[in-house]
Design an enzyme around this catalytic site. Structure first.
Site, PDB file in Angstrom:
ATOM      1  N   GLY A  70     -11.804   2.306   4.943  1.00 24.18           N
ATOM      2  CA  GLY A  70     -10.972   1.704   6.212  1.00 24.18           C
ATOM      3  C   GLY A  70     -11.601   1.197   7.186  1.00 24.18           C
ATOM      4  O   GLY A  70     -11.217   0.203   7.775  1.00 24.18           O
ATOM      5  N   SER A  71     -12.970   1.733   7.623  1.00 23.32           N
ATOM      6  CA  SER A  71     -13.619   1.425   8.791  1.00 23.32           C
ATOM      7  C   SER A  71     -14.082  -0.105   8.513  1.00 23.32           C
ATOM      8  O   SER A  71     -14.026  -1.229   9.304  1.00 23.32           O
ATOM      9  CB  SER A  71     -14.645   2.264   9.219  1.00 23.32           C
ATOM     10  OG  SER A  71     -14.277   3.516   9.334  1.00 23.32           O
ATOM     11  N   ASN A 151      -3.084   8.468  13.032  1.00 26.26           N
ATOM     12  CA  ASN A 151      -4.026   9.327  12.282  1.00 26.26           C
ATOM     13  C   ASN A 151      -3.965  10.789  12.965  1.00 26.26           C
ATOM     14  O   ASN A 151      -4.106  11.760  12.539  1.00 26.26           O
ATOM     15  CB  ASN A 151      -5.445   8.984  11.965  1.00 26.26           C
ATOM     16  CG  ASN A 151      -6.051   8.382  13.251  1.00 26.26           C
ATOM     17  OD1 ASN A 151      -5.656   7.638  13.976  1.00 26.26           O
ATOM     18  ND2 ASN A 151      -7.254   8.943  13.888  1.00 26.26           N
ATOM     19  N   GLN A 179      -3.331   5.423   7.034  1.00 25.03           N
ATOM     20  CA  GLN A 179      -2.596   6.459   7.011  1.00 25.03           C
ATOM     21  C   GLN A 179      -1.426   6.301   6.346  1.00 25.03           C
ATOM     22  O   GLN A 179      -0.570   7.317   6.099  1.00 25.03           O
ATOM     23  CB  GLN A 179      -2.309   7.333   8.418  1.00 25.03           C
ATOM     24  CG  GLN A 179      -3.601   7.804   9.316  1.00 25.03           C
ATOM     25  CD  GLN A 179      -4.055   9.099   8.413  1.00 25.03           C
ATOM     26  OE1 GLN A 179      -3.151   9.894   7.854  1.00 25.03           O
ATOM     27  NE2 GLN A 179      -5.337   9.397   8.725  1.00 25.03           N
ATOM     28  N   SER A 199      -7.430   3.064   2.613  1.00 25.77           N
ATOM     29  CA  SER A 199      -8.731   3.535   2.320  1.00 25.77           C
ATOM     30  C   SER A 199      -8.342   4.680   1.259  1.00 25.77           C
ATOM     31  O   SER A 199      -7.509   5.394   1.402  1.00 25.77           O
ATOM     32  CB  SER A 199      -9.342   4.356   3.742  1.00 25.77           C
ATOM     33  OG  SER A 199     -10.364   5.168   3.078  1.00 25.77           O
ATOM     34  N   HIS A 201      -9.814   7.637   0.170  1.00 23.43           N
ATOM     35  CA  HIS A 201      -9.769   9.021   0.444  1.00 23.43           C
ATOM     36  C   HIS A 201      -8.620   9.882   1.319  1.00 23.43           C
ATOM     37  O   HIS A 201      -8.708  10.902   1.461  1.00 23.43           O
ATOM     38  CB  HIS A 201     -11.229   9.426   0.840  1.00 23.43           C
ATOM     39  CG  HIS A 201     -11.504   9.377   2.165  1.00 23.43           C
ATOM     40  ND1 HIS A 201     -11.496  10.155   3.405  1.00 23.43           N
ATOM     41  CD2 HIS A 201     -11.816   8.060   2.842  1.00 23.43           C
ATOM     42  CE1 HIS A 201     -11.906   9.728   4.446  1.00 23.43           C
ATOM     43  NE2 HIS A 201     -11.879   8.427   4.221  1.00 23.43           N
ATOM     44  N   CYS A 324     -16.527  15.906  19.363  1.00 22.99           N
ATOM     45  CA  CYS A 324     -17.329  16.922  19.998  1.00 22.99           C
ATOM     46  C   CYS A 324     -18.742  16.067  19.997  1.00 22.99           C
ATOM     47  O   CYS A 324     -19.248  15.663  18.843  1.00 22.99           O
ATOM     48  CB  CYS A 324     -17.599  18.139  19.050  1.00 22.99           C
ATOM     49  SG  CYS A 324     -17.274  19.511  20.083  1.00 22.99           S
TER      50      CYS A 324
HETATM   51  C1  LIG Z   1      -9.534   7.606   8.287  1.00 22.98           C
HETATM   52  C2  LIG Z   1      -8.938   6.220   9.090  1.00 22.98           C
HETATM   53  C3  LIG Z   1      -9.849   5.293   9.164  1.00 22.98           C
HETATM   54  C4  LIG Z   1     -11.261   5.228   8.334  1.00 22.98           C
HETATM   55  O1  LIG Z   1     -11.370   5.094   7.302  1.00 22.98           O
HETATM   56  P1  LIG Z   1     -12.706   5.305   6.365  1.00 22.98           P
HETATM   57  O2  LIG Z   1     -12.326   4.875   4.973  1.00 22.98           O
HETATM   58  O3  LIG Z   1     -12.853   6.827   6.624  1.00 22.98           O
HETATM   59  O4  LIG Z   1     -13.680   4.542   7.041  1.00 22.98           O
HETATM   60  C5  LIG Z   1      -9.343   4.175   9.848  1.00 22.98           C
HETATM   61  N1  LIG Z   1      -7.882   4.210  10.371  1.00 22.98           N
HETATM   62  C6  LIG Z   1      -7.472   5.294  10.018  1.00 22.98           C
HETATM   63  C7  LIG Z   1      -5.823   5.243  10.727  1.00 22.98           C
HETATM   64  C8  LIG Z   1      -7.738   6.394   9.703  1.00 22.98           C
HETATM   65  O5  LIG Z   1      -6.989   7.559   9.487  1.00 22.98           O
END
Ligand SMILES: *Cc1c(COP(=O)(O)O)cnc(C)c1O
Length: 374
Positions: A70-71, A151, A179, A199, A201, A324
């Site tokens: 996602g990033s 998220n 999400q 993404s 995962h 954190c």
């Molecule tokens: C987890 C998440 C990401 C990042 O996705 P990755 O695959 O972990 O890089 C981006 N946007 C949202 C809304 C997410 O929940």
């Protein structure tokens, strides 16, 4: 008892996805660019997975670009719009104050390069309106990027409406749907998305693999220069096992979508009604326009971080949505922008999946009550 209730952070790999991946690590380990038989077999798996994913998302294979997650997809989408916007003198971007850091921080960086960014605040319910977005658009706006579902608080934005408003104005629209994909019914053929990030995962696929949907005719920049993989836009040998796993996970997620959503929602509503019965607890964000597994709840006067640690000691994994860093807790920017720092510091996120059980919900209620009574 160990309870995993942090599915917005990541999810467990679907067993069928795991099974499907195995061969591509062992026997069919070829490089899809190779011209020999093992390479061709890998290329075949890649093509097949891309086709399946495109069918599930209502788009063509040429519109799917595999990325590391996602990033990366968010980075590529925003940098693309910025690069082509810049070339035509358009240096304004519209977004919200509640985006994921992989959107938020890219936009902050673009400000150093002379871009102006409008960060729209959401209302108390965690929702942005199409009117707000429309009012922020200028003659030099090159991109609108609004996340599909948040998220932290799980709120679902009026994405279809915002996207079609942008299309009417001829402005690129990107959505961080990380999400949402695998959790909501999304059909790109019915929507006016220029770009969409997902993404694996987050829908029971493997980590380190994701995709960028990019509508035909929308130009992408290359973040990674090199070979001609991914339609010449993203170099590097494809992560074939992960791509195979993502395709299976997405199919599994969407095949049982209604069933999964209704089970998750049942568990969520049970837990929520129990927790809302405690003292002055309240839910952050709208209940109806919300992902089925998300609870983000504030216990006024309590420490969200303290509750998280207490729950962890009892085998329950949740999140505060706050980062954190070097010993100090930075409260969630999402909750801070919505309701202020006090609420942000006293809130926890519980994100469920269909893999949770009612016994786990009952256990969580009892441990949370225990914490609040101490
Ligand atoms: C987890 C998440 C990401 C990042 O996705 P990755 O695959 O972990 O890089 C981006 N946007 C949202 C809304 C997410 O929940």
């Amino acid at each position: 008892m160990r309870v995993y209730a942090d599915n917005a952070a990541t999810t467990r790999l679907n067993p069928k996805a795991k099974e499907a991946m195995f061969d591509y690590y062992s026997t069919v380990f070829g490089n899809p660019s190779s011209v020999h038989s093992i390479g061709i077999e890998a290329a075949e798996a890649l093509r097949h997975s891309r086709k399946n994913i495109a069918d599930l998302m209502g788009c063509s294979e040429e519109e799917i670009y595999f990325t590391s997650g996602g990033s990366e997809s968010n980075n590529q989408a925003i940098f693309s719009a910025a690069e082509f916007g810049y070339q035509s003198g358009k240096k304004h971007i519209v977004t919200t104050a509640i985006e994921h850091p992989s959107v938020h921080n890219v936009l902050k960086k673009l400000k150093n390069f002379g871009f102006e960014v409008t960060f729209l605040d959401v209302d108390k319910s965690g929702i942005i309106t199409t009117e707000q977005v429309e009012a922020a658009i200028r003659h030099d706006t090159c991109l609108v990027t609004v996340m599909y579902a948040n998220n932290e608080i799980g709120t679902i934005q009026p994405i279809s409406e915002i996207a079609s408003m942008c299309e009417q104005k001829g402005i690129l629209f990107h959505t961080d749907a990380v999400q949402a994909v695998g959790h909501l019914d999304i059909d790109c053929s019915r929507e006016c998305f220029s770009m969409l990030s997902a993404s694996a995962h987050k829908f029971h696929g493997p980590k380190g693999i994701g995709l960028l949907y990019c509508q035909k005719g929308v130009n992408l920049t290359k973040l990674i220069e090199g070979g001609s993989q991914e339609w010449g836009k993203r170099a590097g040998t494809e992560n074939v096992p992960a791509i195979v796993g993502m395709a299976v996970a997405l199919k599994e997620a969407l095949m049982n979508l209604e069933e999964r959503v209704s089970k998750t929602k049942y568990l969520r509503n049970f837990l929520l009604s129990e927790l809302l019965g405690i003292d002055t607890a309240f839910l952050n964000g709208d209940l109806e326009r919300r992902l089925s597994g998300n609870i983000n709840i504030c216990f006024p006067g309590q420490s969200g971080e303290g509750l998280l640690l207490y729950l962890n000691g009892r085998g329950i994994c949740v999140s505060t949505g706050s980062a954190c860093s070097t010993g100090s807790v930075i409260p969630s920017h999402v909750l801070t922008s919505m309701s202020g720092e006090e609420v942000a510091k006293s809130s926890v996120r519980i994100s469920l999946s269909e893999e949770n059980s009612i016994e786990e919900m009952e256990y969580m209620v009892s441990v949370i009550r225990e914490f609040l009574c101490n």
